[in-house]
Write a protein that holds these residues in place. Structure first.
Motif, PDB file in Angstrom:
ATOM      1  N   LEU A  76     -10.209  34.723 -20.807  1.00 35.97           N
ATOM      2  CA  LEU A  76      -9.944  35.458 -19.576  1.00 35.97           C
ATOM      3  C   LEU A  76      -8.489  35.924 -19.530  1.00 35.97           C
ATOM      4  O   LEU A  76      -8.201  37.051 -19.125  1.00 35.97           O
ATOM      5  N   TYR A  77      -7.583  35.089 -19.966  1.00 36.30           N
ATOM      6  CA  TYR A  77      -6.163  35.434 -20.008  1.00 36.30           C
ATOM      7  C   TYR A  77      -5.944  36.658 -20.902  1.00 36.30           C
ATOM      8  O   TYR A  77      -5.225  37.584 -20.534  1.00 36.30           O
ATOM      9  N   ASN A  97     -11.486  40.817 -13.317  1.00 32.09           N
ATOM     10  CA  ASN A  97     -12.838  41.141 -12.870  1.00 32.09           C
ATOM     11  C   ASN A  97     -13.692  41.596 -14.055  1.00 32.09           C
ATOM     12  O   ASN A  97     -13.767  42.784 -14.348  1.00 32.09           O
ATOM     13  N   VAL A  98     -14.316  40.650 -14.688  1.00 28.31           N
ATOM     14  CA  VAL A  98     -15.136  40.931 -15.863  1.00 28.31           C
ATOM     15  C   VAL A  98     -16.505  41.410 -15.395  1.00 28.31           C
ATOM     16  O   VAL A  98     -17.218  40.694 -14.690  1.00 28.31           O
ATOM     17  N   SER A  99     -16.867  42.617 -15.798  1.00 31.15           N
ATOM     18  CA  SER A  99     -18.132  43.209 -15.367  1.00 31.15           C
ATOM     19  C   SER A  99     -19.318  42.525 -16.028  1.00 31.15           C
ATOM     20  O   SER A  99     -19.299  42.225 -17.219  1.00 31.15           O
ATOM     21  N   GLN A 100     -20.359  42.312 -15.245  1.00 29.45           N
ATOM     22  CA  GLN A 100     -21.587  41.724 -15.795  1.00 29.45           C
ATOM     23  C   GLN A 100     -22.283  42.686 -16.743  1.00 29.45           C
ATOM     24  O   GLN A 100     -23.088  42.267 -17.567  1.00 29.45           O
ATOM     25  N   SER A 101     -21.967  43.966 -16.638  1.00 32.34           N
ATOM     26  CA  SER A 101     -22.612  44.947 -17.519  1.00 32.34           C
ATOM     27  C   SER A 101     -21.821  45.181 -18.810  1.00 32.34           C
ATOM     28  O   SER A 101     -22.238  45.972 -19.642  1.00 32.34           O
ATOM     29  N   ASN A 140     -18.583  41.165 -23.287  1.00 28.23           N
ATOM     30  CA  ASN A 140     -18.006  40.019 -22.582  1.00 28.23           C
ATOM     31  C   ASN A 140     -19.034  39.280 -21.733  1.00 28.23           C
ATOM     32  O   ASN A 140     -18.713  38.772 -20.661  1.00 28.23           O
ATOM     33  N   LYS A 141     -20.255  39.195 -22.203  1.00 32.18           N
ATOM     34  CA  LYS A 141     -21.329  38.555 -21.422  1.00 32.18           C
ATOM     35  C   LYS A 141     -20.999  37.106 -21.080  1.00 32.18           C
ATOM     36  O   LYS A 141     -21.143  36.687 -19.931  1.00 32.18           O
ATOM     37  N   SER A 142     -20.567  36.327 -22.070  1.00 32.56           N
ATOM     38  CA  SER A 142     -20.302  34.911 -21.792  1.00 32.56           C
ATOM     39  C   SER A 142     -19.098  34.756 -20.874  1.00 32.56           C
ATOM     40  O   SER A 142     -19.085  33.889 -20.004  1.00 32.56           O
ATOM     41  N   LEU A 143     -18.080  35.602 -21.040  1.00 29.01           N
ATOM     42  CA  LEU A 143     -16.916  35.539 -20.166  1.00 29.01           C
ATOM     43  C   LEU A 143     -17.306  35.919 -18.741  1.00 29.01           C
ATOM     44  O   LEU A 143     -16.893  35.266 -17.783  1.00 29.01           O
ATOM     45  N   SER A 144     -18.111  36.950 -18.588  1.00 28.80           N
ATOM     46  CA  SER A 144     -18.576  37.374 -17.277  1.00 28.80           C
ATOM     47  C   SER A 144     -19.343  36.251 -16.583  1.00 28.80           C
ATOM     48  O   SER A 144     -19.136  35.972 -15.398  1.00 28.80           O
ATOM     49  N   HIS A 145     -20.216  35.603 -17.319  1.00 25.83           N
ATOM     50  CA  HIS A 145     -20.993  34.486 -16.767  1.00 25.83           C
ATOM     51  C   HIS A 145     -20.058  33.359 -16.334  1.00 25.83           C
ATOM     52  O   HIS A 145     -20.219  32.787 -15.239  1.00 25.83           O
ATOM     53  N   TRP A 146     -19.075  33.036 -17.158  1.00 24.16           N
ATOM     54  CA  TRP A 146     -18.142  31.960 -16.856  1.00 24.16           C
ATOM     55  C   TRP A 146     -17.328  32.283 -15.598  1.00 24.16           C
ATOM     56  O   TRP A 146     -17.157  31.444 -14.721  1.00 24.16           O
ATOM     57  N   VAL A 147     -16.826  33.530 -15.517  1.00 28.26           N
ATOM     58  CA  VAL A 147     -16.048  33.966 -14.351  1.00 28.26           C
ATOM     59  C   VAL A 147     -16.889  33.843 -13.078  1.00 28.26           C
ATOM     60  O   VAL A 147     -16.430  33.306 -12.062  1.00 28.26           O
ATOM     61  N   ASN A 148     -18.114  34.318 -13.123  1.00 31.63           N
ATOM     62  CA  ASN A 148     -18.993  34.220 -11.950  1.00 31.63           C
ATOM     63  C   ASN A 148     -19.276  32.775 -11.581  1.00 31.63           C
ATOM     64  O   ASN A 148     -19.366  32.434 -10.395  1.00 31.63           O
TER      65      ASN A 148
END
Length: 81
Positions: A28-29, A39-43, A47-55
């Motif tokens: 994320l950094y 703000n990592v987009s789910q789409s 970055n799918k795994s990062l988006s999931h982790w952020v959410n």
């Protein structure tokens, strides 16, 4: 005189591994350094795994179950809850 042979024990490789939380925070950094935000987009397919982790961090924060250390760490990079 031959010296006695030593038992053949496997040599353990000492590796300092980061926890998955540390690795995701580092990811994320780096994302923020590149994009200027957290703000990592789910789409975003890359970055799918990062988006999931952020959410998940946001979900835990809203449930008040995210540790104060992790909250502070994320706040330190301008994480938007």
């Amino acid at each position: 005189m031959s010296s006695p042979s030593l038992p053949n024990y496997p040599r353990e490789k000492i590796v300092e591994e980061k926890s998955s939380l540390e690795m995701m925070f580092d990811e994320l950094y780096a994302f923020k350094a590149q994009k200027g935000h957290c703000n990592v987009s789910q789409s975003d397919a890359g970055n799918k795994s990062l988006s999931h982790w952020v959410n998940n961090q946001r979900f835990l924060y809203k449930k008040n179950t995210l540790s104060s250390d992790r909250t502070e760490q994320l706040n330190s990079i301008g994480f938007i809850w």
